[in-house]
Write a protein that holds these residues in place. Structure first.
Motif, short mmCIF file in Angstrom:
data_model
loop_
_atom_site.label_atom_id
_atom_site.label_comp_id
_atom_site.label_asym_id
_atom_site.label_seq_id
_atom_site.Cartn_x
_atom_site.Cartn_y
_atom_site.Cartn_z
N PRO A 15 0.80 -1.23 0.00
CA PRO A 15 0.00 0.00 0.00
C PRO A 15 0.83 1.29 0.00
N THR A 16 0.32 2.26 -0.74
CA THR A 16 0.90 3.61 -0.74
C THR A 16 -0.28 4.56 -0.56
N LYS A 17 0.04 5.83 -0.28
CA LYS A 17 -1.02 6.83 -0.16
C LYS A 17 -1.72 7.03 -1.50
N GLU A 18 -0.97 6.77 -2.60
CA GLU A 18 -1.58 6.91 -3.93
C GLU A 18 -2.62 5.81 -4.15
N LEU A 19 -2.28 4.59 -3.73
CA LEU A 19 -3.22 3.47 -3.92
C LEU A 19 -4.43 3.60 -3.00
N ASN A 20 -4.16 4.03 -1.77
CA ASN A 20 -5.25 4.25 -0.81
C ASN A 20 -4.77 5.24 0.24
N PRO A 21 -5.32 6.45 0.23
CA PRO A 21 -4.84 7.49 1.16
C PRO A 21 -5.03 7.12 2.63
N HIS A 22 -5.84 6.10 2.91
CA HIS A 22 -6.05 5.68 4.30
C HIS A 22 -4.96 4.74 4.81
N SER A 23 -4.00 4.38 3.96
CA SER A 23 -2.94 3.44 4.39
C SER A 23 -2.11 4.05 5.51
N PRO A 24 -2.00 3.39 6.67
CA PRO A 24 -1.16 3.92 7.75
C PRO A 24 0.29 3.53 7.51
N LEU A 25 1.17 4.51 7.33
CA LEU A 25 2.56 4.22 6.96
C LEU A 25 3.56 4.73 8.00
N VAL A 222 -9.32 -15.40 11.00
CA VAL A 222 -9.20 -14.54 9.82
C VAL A 222 -8.25 -13.37 10.03
N ARG A 223 -7.65 -12.97 8.91
CA ARG A 223 -6.85 -11.75 8.90
C ARG A 223 -7.46 -10.80 7.89
N THR A 224 -7.48 -9.52 8.24
CA THR A 224 -7.91 -8.52 7.28
C THR A 224 -7.05 -7.28 7.45
N GLY A 225 -7.24 -6.30 6.59
CA GLY A 225 -6.47 -5.06 6.69
C GLY A 225 -6.00 -4.63 5.31
N LEU A 226 -5.53 -3.39 5.26
CA LEU A 226 -5.10 -2.83 3.97
C LEU A 226 -3.87 -3.54 3.39
N GLU A 227 -3.13 -4.29 4.21
CA GLU A 227 -2.05 -5.11 3.65
C GLU A 227 -2.61 -6.07 2.60
N ASP A 228 -3.84 -6.53 2.82
CA ASP A 228 -4.41 -7.59 1.99
C ASP A 228 -5.41 -7.10 0.95
N VAL A 229 -6.08 -6.01 1.23
CA VAL A 229 -7.12 -5.54 0.31
C VAL A 229 -7.29 -4.03 0.46
N LEU A 230 -7.38 -3.33 -0.66
CA LEU A 230 -7.42 -1.87 -0.62
C LEU A 230 -8.82 -1.31 -0.85
N LYS A 231 -9.70 -2.15 -1.37
CA LYS A 231 -11.05 -1.67 -1.69
C LYS A 231 -12.12 -2.56 -1.10
N MET A 232 -13.27 -1.98 -0.86
CA MET A 232 -14.44 -2.75 -0.43
C MET A 232 -15.04 -3.42 -1.68
N THR A 233 -16.02 -4.27 -1.47
CA THR A 233 -16.61 -5.00 -2.60
C THR A 233 -17.19 -4.06 -3.65
N ASP A 234 -17.75 -2.92 -3.23
CA ASP A 234 -18.37 -2.01 -4.19
C ASP A 234 -17.36 -1.11 -4.89
N SER A 236 -15.30 1.01 -3.47
CA SER A 236 -14.90 2.20 -2.70
C SER A 236 -13.64 1.88 -1.90
N LEU A 237 -12.92 2.93 -1.49
CA LEU A 237 -11.67 2.73 -0.77
C LEU A 237 -11.95 2.13 0.61
N ALA A 238 -11.16 1.13 0.96
CA ALA A 238 -11.30 0.50 2.28
C ALA A 238 -10.53 1.30 3.32
#
Ligand code: MG
Length: 271
Positions: A15-25, A222-234, A236-238
């Protein structure tokens, strides 16, 4: 059925801020996201860190910064550090430099595979050495299996005493270059686990919802988080919070209770 352990993997390597601005870096962003996700039900934080240029690194000081902040703020979550292959130099000393920090878990890939544009290189010697350093520091490895061969390798290491049972696996599915995230493949992986193991799944990208739902039904974690997926099903940005909320929502619908951090420790034999 056992209660559900939710791991939050907020940052990762991609993840980068360009791919998803919500990514905590940054340290502060990572700690804030872990704090919020713990309140929502996450009991493990799978932690990666970035350097001053926001590039993935295995730098011990940066890991220490995140851990110290979590400890200062008394966030009760199992800290799991990444020893993955994309944090710089591919040596035991570099990749395992953070394993003397006071944490309960670390990730350990038990074989090699490809990422989209690099090699997930984990030689037998490196796996052995990282495992030894983890056990010497009382850290439980989470075996990251990117395909079935890595499960069989882990069983081999278990028989040789290099790994100690019961093992805990994270079945990493749908990384480009690794096992595709399909229900059939998940069943195959689960059937390949040594008896008595605990296991979790992470489905990369679009496979995530299906794989997570199956794991909840099958008694996995289960594991989830922006490491694994950047968008919701619709599309929109996760955000990390939205992703944890989605897991909780699915688990609620399926009648699976969420484990507290102490319950997760018991399930994983960390207590
Ligand atoms: Mg990782």
């Amino acid at each position: 059925m056992e209660k559900l352990i939710i791991t939050i993997a907020p940052t990762g390597n991609v993840p980068t801020k360009e791919l998803n601005p919500h990514s905590p870096l940054t340290t502060q962003e990572i700690v804030e996201d872990i704090k919020k996700c713990q309140k929502l039900g996450a009991s493990i934080a799978h932690i990666h860190v970035r350097d001053e240029n926001l590039k993935p690194t295995s730098d011990r000081n940066l890991f220490k910064g995140v851990i110290d902040r979590l400890d200062e703020e008394k966030i009760d979550i199992i800290k799991q550090l990444s020893t993955g292959a994309r944090g710089g130099e591919n040596t035991v000393d570099w990749r395992g430099q953070m394993l003397d920090l006071n944490v309960e878990m670390a990730s350990l890939a038990t074989g090699s595979s490809n990422f989209a544009s690099s090699v997930n290189a984990n030689s037998p010697q490196l796996i052995r050495a990282l495992a030894k350093k983890m056990y010497d520091n009382n850290i439980k490895p989470e075996i990251e299996a990117f395909d079935v061969a890595m499960i069989h390798n882990a069983v081999k290491f278990l028989k040789k005493g290099i790994l100690k049972g019961p093992l805990h696996f994270n079945l990493v599915m749908n990384v480009p270059g690794s096992i595709p995230g399909t229900p059939k493949n998940l069943m195959f992986m689960v059937d390949s686990l040594p008896p008595g193991s605990t296991w979790s799944v992470c489905g990369i990208g679009y496979s995530q919802v299906q794989i997570i739902t199956m794991s909840i039904l099958l008694g996995g974690h289960v594991r989830t988080g922006l490491e694994d997926v950047l968008k919701m099903t619709d599309g929109s940005l996760a955000t990390n919070e939205l992703l944890v909320k989605r897991v909780v929502r699915i688990a609620n619908e399926l009648g699976r209770e969420i484990a507290t951090t102490d319950e997760a420790r018991k399930i994983l034999g960390l207590a």
